[in-house]
Design a protein around this motif. Structure first.
Motif, PDB file in Angstrom:
ATOM      1  N   ILE A  29      10.894  -4.380  19.275  1.00  8.78           N
ATOM      2  CA  ILE A  29      11.447  -3.681  20.446  1.00  8.78           C
ATOM      3  C   ILE A  29      12.866  -3.222  20.138  1.00  8.78           C
ATOM      4  O   ILE A  29      13.677  -3.997  19.618  1.00  8.78           O
ATOM      5  CB  ILE A  29      11.460  -4.593  21.684  1.00  8.78           C
ATOM      6  N   ILE A  30      13.152  -1.969  20.463  1.00  5.23           N
ATOM      7  CA  ILE A  30      14.509  -1.425  20.371  1.00  5.23           C
ATOM      8  C   ILE A  30      14.883  -0.887  21.745  1.00  5.23           C
ATOM      9  O   ILE A  30      14.178  -0.052  22.309  1.00  5.23           O
ATOM     10  CB  ILE A  30      14.607  -0.307  19.320  1.00  5.23           C
ATOM     11  N   LEU A  31      15.988  -1.375  22.286  1.00  2.00           N
ATOM     12  CA  LEU A  31      16.480  -0.924  23.593  1.00  2.00           C
ATOM     13  C   LEU A  31      17.774  -0.142  23.386  1.00  2.00           C
ATOM     14  O   LEU A  31      18.789  -0.701  22.949  1.00  2.00           O
ATOM     15  CB  LEU A  31      16.725  -2.118  24.517  1.00  2.00           C
ATOM     16  N   ILE A  32      17.730   1.148  23.680  1.00  2.00           N
ATOM     17  CA  ILE A  32      18.894   2.031  23.541  1.00  2.00           C
ATOM     18  C   ILE A  32      19.469   2.276  24.933  1.00  2.00           C
ATOM     19  O   ILE A  32      18.792   2.805  25.808  1.00  2.00           O
ATOM     20  CB  ILE A  32      18.500   3.359  22.871  1.00  2.00           C
ATOM     21  N   PHE A  33      20.721   1.878  25.116  1.00  2.00           N
ATOM     22  CA  PHE A  33      21.379   1.945  26.426  1.00  2.00           C
ATOM     23  C   PHE A  33      22.603   2.842  26.284  1.00  2.00           C
ATOM     24  O   PHE A  33      23.659   2.408  25.828  1.00  2.00           O
ATOM     25  CB  PHE A  33      21.773   0.533  26.848  1.00  2.00           C
ATOM     26  N   ILE A  34      22.451   4.100  26.648  1.00  2.00           N
ATOM     27  CA  ILE A  34      23.523   5.078  26.509  1.00  2.00           C
ATOM     28  C   ILE A  34      24.531   4.883  27.639  1.00  2.00           C
ATOM     29  O   ILE A  34      24.197   4.420  28.719  1.00  2.00           O
ATOM     30  CB  ILE A  34      22.925   6.505  26.508  1.00  2.00           C
ATOM     31  N   ASP A  35      25.776   5.252  27.387  1.00  2.00           N
ATOM     32  CA  ASP A  35      26.875   4.950  28.302  1.00  2.00           C
ATOM     33  C   ASP A  35      27.283   6.186  29.106  1.00  2.00           C
ATOM     34  O   ASP A  35      27.735   7.185  28.539  1.00  2.00           O
ATOM     35  CB  ASP A  35      28.064   4.439  27.481  1.00  2.00           C
ATOM     36  N   ASP A  36      27.100   6.137  30.430  1.00  2.00           N
ATOM     37  CA  ASP A  36      27.565   7.200  31.340  1.00  2.00           C
ATOM     38  C   ASP A  36      26.834   8.527  31.163  1.00  2.00           C
ATOM     39  O   ASP A  36      27.420   9.591  31.392  1.00  2.00           O
ATOM     40  CB  ASP A  36      29.067   7.439  31.177  1.00  2.00           C
ATOM     41  N   MET A  37      25.575   8.514  30.797  1.00  2.00           N
ATOM     42  CA  MET A  37      24.814   9.753  30.654  1.00  2.00           C
ATOM     43  C   MET A  37      24.106  10.075  31.960  1.00  2.00           C
ATOM     44  O   MET A  37      23.469   9.213  32.559  1.00  2.00           O
ATOM     45  CB  MET A  37      23.793   9.632  29.528  1.00  2.00           C
ATOM     46  N   TYR A 225      13.993  -7.809  17.958  1.00  2.00           N
ATOM     47  CA  TYR A 225      14.460  -7.195  19.205  1.00  2.00           C
ATOM     48  C   TYR A 225      15.889  -6.740  18.948  1.00  2.00           C
ATOM     49  O   TYR A 225      16.753  -7.548  18.565  1.00  2.00           O
ATOM     50  CB  TYR A 225      14.428  -8.183  20.362  1.00  2.00           C
ATOM     51  N   VAL A 226      16.156  -5.456  19.154  1.00  2.00           N
ATOM     52  CA  VAL A 226      17.460  -4.887  18.832  1.00  2.00           C
ATOM     53  C   VAL A 226      18.000  -4.082  20.005  1.00  2.00           C
ATOM     54  O   VAL A 226      17.313  -3.205  20.535  1.00  2.00           O
ATOM     55  CB  VAL A 226      17.362  -3.982  17.574  1.00  2.00           C
ATOM     56  N   ASN A 227      19.227  -4.393  20.414  1.00  2.00           N
ATOM     57  CA  ASN A 227      19.978  -3.547  21.343  1.00  2.00           C
ATOM     58  C   ASN A 227      20.809  -2.560  20.537  1.00  2.00           C
ATOM     59  O   ASN A 227      21.560  -2.978  19.637  1.00  2.00           O
ATOM     60  CB  ASN A 227      20.954  -4.386  22.179  1.00  2.00           C
ATOM     61  N   ILE A 228      20.703  -1.273  20.845  1.00  2.00           N
ATOM     62  CA  ILE A 228      21.640  -0.280  20.313  1.00  2.00           C
ATOM     63  C   ILE A 228      22.274   0.384  21.521  1.00  2.00           C
ATOM     64  O   ILE A 228      21.659   1.202  22.206  1.00  2.00           O
ATOM     65  CB  ILE A 228      20.940   0.741  19.400  1.00  2.00           C
ATOM     66  N   TRP A 229      23.512  -0.018  21.797  1.00  2.00           N
ATOM     67  CA  TRP A 229      24.213   0.392  23.011  1.00  2.00           C
ATOM     68  C   TRP A 229      25.488   1.140  22.622  1.00  2.00           C
ATOM     69  O   TRP A 229      26.568   0.540  22.528  1.00  2.00           O
ATOM     70  CB  TRP A 229      24.568  -0.825  23.872  1.00  2.00           C
ATOM     71  N   PRO A 230      25.411   2.446  22.382  1.00  2.00           N
ATOM     72  CA  PRO A 230      26.578   3.188  21.895  1.00  2.00           C
ATOM     73  C   PRO A 230      27.682   3.309  22.932  1.00  2.00           C
ATOM     74  O   PRO A 230      27.442   3.203  24.137  1.00  2.00           O
ATOM     75  CB  PRO A 230      25.986   4.562  21.557  1.00  2.00           C
ATOM     76  N   ILE A 286      10.243   1.669  21.559  1.00  2.00           N
ATOM     77  CA  ILE A 286      11.627   2.073  21.810  1.00  2.00           C
ATOM     78  C   ILE A 286      11.760   2.501  23.266  1.00  2.00           C
ATOM     79  O   ILE A 286      10.964   3.293  23.767  1.00  2.00           O
ATOM     80  CB  ILE A 286      12.056   3.227  20.885  1.00  2.00           C
ATOM     81  N   LEU A 287      12.777   1.958  23.941  1.00  2.00           N
ATOM     82  CA  LEU A 287      13.093   2.347  25.318  1.00  2.00           C
ATOM     83  C   LEU A 287      14.514   2.888  25.329  1.00  2.00           C
ATOM     84  O   LEU A 287      15.428   2.254  24.779  1.00  2.00           O
ATOM     85  CB  LEU A 287      12.970   1.161  26.267  1.00  2.00           C
ATOM     86  N   LEU A 288      14.715   4.043  25.947  1.00  2.00           N
ATOM     87  CA  LEU A 288      16.025   4.701  25.955  1.00  2.00           C
ATOM     88  C   LEU A 288      16.368   5.134  27.373  1.00  2.00           C
ATOM     89  O   LEU A 288      15.581   5.814  28.032  1.00  2.00           O
ATOM     90  CB  LEU A 288      16.006   5.900  25.010  1.00  2.00           C
TER      91      LEU A 288
END
Length: 462
Positions: A29-37, A225-230, A286-288
């Motif tokens: 699982i990869i969770l991509i959490f973009i900031d202020d989009m 399980y990976v968080n990618i939170w730019p 992948i969840l974005l």
């Protein structure tokens, strides 16, 4: 013809072998959490001012959700919700975490209680390699130097920015003249292990660290399980140096769009890596999405009302893309789900069920994994409740903002803490929240006012 037939047989045999190898493995699982989009900032969600081809490609191979919600219109509580599967009010994190004095003045904790249920910790206990790469902002920021490290929350490895404890990438800047500067230079007090990197390249730094982690986990035969939170696309906006001058001349929106496109390009490296490895491609979900709505004058939420910090739709509705060729129902590939209503707190119970991992001890979310994978269009059953950030009663030009909100079925209600000034909207007919139906639907209004004020009364009070 014989050569073509032989090649086809070999390819099918290889594919069958990969499918057999991944079938019995726990999903990655990869969770991509973009900031202020904003809800409408991806070009696949209607942005014609900028292009996000890499994320759009994932959308074309996955599912786009139009009625997905995060659980706060501002950073820190939204991150608490998606990490724990609980309302952030339970942990006294109701606005962004700031200096200790400001946190105390707003009745807030200085960091997330490490005993809070964590999706990452339960996956870690189930044998997953867990990594967090990117913004944290759930403790360890400004002058709060004694917060727990990110690894205390169920992560084997972390790399964060200036709002978290542990190894970090800190942002340098370069303007159109070549002048170099630093943002949040005081973040050096938050512990050793910091590296100064050009702000426009930090997403690449997080992606590279995540790819190293993924490669290591895969080499050990472990699911990950990976968080990618730019940091992107949060202000201040520093696109690549060669684009900065022209974008700056065109104004704030142009700077924002340049950062958005650069982020998409940097994320492309991750997507290409996963897609190029057949085993990862077939066994990775992948969840974005974004943590909240856009900053005024930067991103956009389409026809949705409001911005970041508001309980109107523009502050809390997020574009969600789910990608996973090995898991998504084939009939749903490339589709847009316009009707299913669920939120970030539903990720934890859904993903724990998906991975057959133990449930958390406390949850406000529901298992909607069938909807996430395109096998159903059910919504969550319980309402979704909100309280506004305590320091945002008047913001972005709107005075006396509502204090509470609830989404229940097609209805959305906003009101004050005491239930007064109710606003009721039919979200099917009026997603832009233009026509207040509270007086015309008094029974529904009274019920939702009672439910949201009762919910808020059960939360720790500021």
């Amino acid at each position: 013809m014989k050569k073509l037939l032989a090649f086809t047989v070999l390819f099918l045999a290889f594919y069958a072998s990969v499918e057999a190898q991944t079938k019995d493995k726990e999903p990655n699982i990869i969770l991509i959490f973009i900031d202020d989009m904003g809800w409408a900032d991806l070009s696949s969600f209607g942005n014609t001012d900028a292009q996000t081809p890499n994320i759009d490609k994932m959308a074309s191979e996955g599912i786009s959700f139009e009625q997905f919600y995060v659980n706060s219109p501002i950073c820190s509580p939204s991150r608490v919700a998606i990490s724990t599967g609980t309302y952030p009010q339970r942990w006294n994190i109701t606005s962004y975490l700031d200096h200790e004095k400001n946190n105390n003045a707003r009745g807030m904790a200085n960091w997330l209680d490490p005993s809070a249920p964590m999706l990452a910790r339960n996956l870690q206990l189930a044998g997953y390699s867990t990594g967090h790469f990117g913004k944290w902002h759930m403790g360890g920021q400004r002058d709060v130097t004694d917060a727990p490290p990110i690894t205390d929350y169920g992560f084997d490895k972390s790399l964060t920015n200036f709002e978290g404890m542990g190894p970090k990438l800190l942002p340098m800047t370069k303007d159109e003249t070549g002048k170099v500067g630093k943002i949040w230079q005081d973040a050096e007090i938050l512990g050793e292990g910091y590296t100064w990197v050009q702000r426009s390249e930090i997403t690449t730094g997080f992606v590279d660290a995540a790819l190293d982690f993924i490669e290591e986990a895969s080499g050990e035969g472990k699911p990950f399980y990976v968080n990618i939170w730019p940091d992107d696309v949060h202000s201040p906006f520093w696109p690549p140096f060669e684009e900065y001058g022209l974008a700056k001349e065109a104004g704030k929106r142009a700077l924002y769009l340049a950062v958005l496109e650069a982020m998409d390009q940097q994320m492309g490296k991750l997507f290409e890596y996963i897609q190029a490895n057949e085993e990862l491609k077939e066994n990775t979900l992948i969840l974005l999405c974004s943590d909240n709505g856009p900053e005024l004058g930067a991103g956009k939420a389409g026809n949705l009302k409001g911005y970041k910090t508001h309980l109107y739709e523009g502050g809390i509705r997020s574009s969600l893309i789910v990608w996973g060729p090995g898991f998504i129902d084939k009939s749903a590939v490339g589709s847009r789900n316009k009707e299913s209503v669920f939120s970030a707190i539903d990720f934890t119970p859904s993903l724990l069920a998906f991975t057959k991992s133990p449930k958390t001890s406390l949850s406000d979310g529901e298992n909607v994994i069938k909807t996430i994978l395109g096998k159903s269009k059910d919504s969550r059953q319980a309402p979704i409740f909100y309280s506004r950030p305590p320091d945002r009663k008047n913001y972005y030009g709107i005075e006396n903002l509502p204090d509470l909100a609830v989404r229940d079925g097609k209805w959305k209600l906003l009101c004050d803490y005491d239930g007064r000034r109710p606003e009721l909207y039919d979200m099917v007919k009026d997603p832009g929240e233009t026509t207040n139906l509270a007086d015309a639907n008094s029974d529904i209004t009274k019920r939702l006012v009672r439910e949201v004020t009762s919910w808020y009364a059960t939360m720790p009070q500021l």
